[in-house]
Enzyme design. Sequence first.
Site, mmCIF file in Angstrom:
data_model
loop_
_atom_site.group_PDB
_atom_site.id
_atom_site.type_symbol
_atom_site.label_atom_id
_atom_site.label_comp_id
_atom_site.label_asym_id
_atom_site.label_seq_id
_atom_site.Cartn_x
_atom_site.Cartn_y
_atom_site.Cartn_z
ATOM 1 N N GLY A 73 0.791 -1.221 0.000
ATOM 2 C CA GLY A 73 0.000 0.000 0.000
ATOM 3 C C GLY A 73 0.824 1.272 0.000
ATOM 4 O O GLY A 73 0.484 2.239 -0.687
ATOM 5 N N ASN A 153 -8.029 4.369 8.126
ATOM 6 C CA ASN A 153 -7.381 3.222 8.744
ATOM 7 C C ASN A 153 -7.407 3.261 10.268
ATOM 8 O O ASN A 153 -7.221 2.234 10.913
ATOM 9 C CB ASN A 153 -5.933 3.115 8.260
ATOM 10 C CG ASN A 153 -5.170 4.409 8.431
ATOM 11 O OD1 ASN A 153 -5.536 5.438 7.871
ATOM 12 N ND2 ASN A 153 -4.107 4.376 9.214
ATOM 13 N N GLN A 183 -7.871 -0.233 3.298
ATOM 14 C CA GLN A 183 -8.713 -0.829 4.339
ATOM 15 C C GLN A 183 -10.040 -1.363 3.806
ATOM 16 O O GLN A 183 -10.826 -1.931 4.564
ATOM 17 C CB GLN A 183 -9.004 0.210 5.425
ATOM 18 C CG GLN A 183 -7.796 0.614 6.243
ATOM 19 C CD GLN A 183 -7.280 -0.496 7.133
ATOM 20 O OE1 GLN A 183 -8.020 -1.390 7.546
ATOM 21 N NE2 GLN A 183 -5.992 -0.460 7.433
ATOM 22 N N SER A 203 -3.411 -3.325 -0.650
ATOM 23 C CA SER A 203 -2.296 -4.087 -0.072
ATOM 24 C C SER A 203 -2.814 -5.442 0.375
ATOM 25 O O SER A 203 -3.773 -5.536 1.143
ATOM 26 C CB SER A 203 -1.699 -3.335 1.120
ATOM 27 O OG SER A 203 -0.556 -3.992 1.612
ATOM 28 N N HIS A 205 -1.916 -7.863 2.403
ATOM 29 C CA HIS A 205 -1.945 -8.386 3.774
ATOM 30 C C HIS A 205 -3.102 -7.835 4.598
ATOM 31 O O HIS A 205 -3.340 -8.289 5.721
ATOM 32 C CB HIS A 205 -0.608 -8.135 4.476
ATOM 33 C CG HIS A 205 -0.388 -6.746 4.953
ATOM 34 N ND1 HIS A 205 -0.501 -6.397 6.274
ATOM 35 C CD2 HIS A 205 -0.040 -5.616 4.299
ATOM 36 C CE1 HIS A 205 -0.232 -5.111 6.414
ATOM 37 N NE2 HIS A 205 0.045 -4.604 5.228
ATOM 38 N N THR A 241 11.839 -7.387 -11.017
ATOM 39 C CA THR A 241 11.232 -8.703 -11.194
ATOM 40 C C THR A 241 10.004 -8.846 -10.313
ATOM 41 O O THR A 241 10.047 -8.585 -9.106
ATOM 42 C CB THR A 241 12.253 -9.802 -10.833
ATOM 43 O OG1 THR A 241 13.395 -9.667 -11.679
ATOM 44 C CG2 THR A 241 11.644 -11.191 -11.022
ATOM 45 N N CYS A 329 1.465 1.892 11.341
ATOM 46 C CA CYS A 329 2.660 2.577 10.839
ATOM 47 C C CYS A 329 3.136 3.689 11.760
ATOM 48 O O CYS A 329 4.229 4.216 11.582
ATOM 49 C CB CYS A 329 2.389 3.140 9.442
ATOM 50 S SG CYS A 329 2.040 1.859 8.219
#
Length: 394
Positions: A73, A153, A183, A203, A205, A241, A329
């Site tokens: 994210g 969030n 979220q 994101s 996860h 990659t 975060c």
Amino acid sequence: MTSRRIYLDHAATTPVDPRVLEAMLPYFTEKFGNPSGVHALAQEAQRALEDARARVAAVLGCRPSEVTFTSGGSESDNAAIRGVARACRACGNHIITSAVEHHAVLHACQELEREGFQVTYVPVDGYGRVDPDDVARAVTDRTILVSVMYANNEVGTVEPVAEIARLVKQVNPAVVVHTDAVQAAGLLDLDVGRLGVDLLSLSAHKFFGPKGVGLLYIRRGTPFSPLIVGGNQERNRRAGTENVPGIVGLAVALELAESGRAAHVQHCRRLRDRLIAGVLQRVPGSRLNGHPTERLANNAHFSFEGVDSESLLAGLDLAGICASSGSACTTGSAEPSHVLVAMGAGPAWTRGTLRLTLGPGNSDADIDYVLEILPDLVGRLRTAGALAAGSMLK
């Protein structure tokens, strides 16, 4: 310390769904090829990559070519903000965002301000909600980008992104609209056509996929300068990659999140409402933060007078309850939440905060346990705080 463990921090991260892990595993071992190669093993990885892109596009309601895979994210938000700003610099230098964005957006905007861009930070109301008319009024002929998150969030407030996009395009159709939807997956509609956005960040996860992989939807024709250069991967939008196992996992997780969304929302909302009602009833000097109804189904965010978040979280952890005070975060920061400050909360309400975010594994028994532990814990912390204050006065 109890052996019981209740996880109520799904906004921070989620466990990988076993079905997601099963889909990923072959791409760590026998299907390990680099998708940029020409031999059979590489082409096998390339097919998996493009299959994942098509599956993601089906959920978002977009073309597969409009999906760019990233590391998560924060990268997606940075790529959106900085990529559009630098691509559009010749035609404008004004960006609009909200005061309650994730720091991945706010810090990117602040960096651009140091480069000469002008940023308008639109305020929010006491519930943390942006007024679409405020955004529209801020648009000028120099505006190139509007970025307003889909759901906050920390406090869980859902923003009127579709209305914001509609009004912005009415004022200036050339303005690019981005939303941080990190979220939202599994809880809100992600169809980019209905949202009316040009860019959207996710994101994996956050919706039971792996860490370290995300995506950025970029509507065809949107001006964009890549954040990472050095290769022609991802249609020259993001060099490096590709993380094939992670991308495969993201696609499966997103499909599962979307197909199970209605049941997931119903389950979480019922438990959330029990939790909110119980905390407000049983803990004096408590209040709910965020919008009472326009909020994520799994989010309950509280403030408690007379306690501090660090002690509260430590006490809950000792009782086997995994929780947070807000954004993962910013955990450990001594500064009050910028979200709560923007909402007008004073020091009495920003010092002792608690975010409880639910998932499919949570039950009524979990809510009962929290409602058993939390009132007594808050009471003990207040007593200890009062005693400490009294000792300091002697």
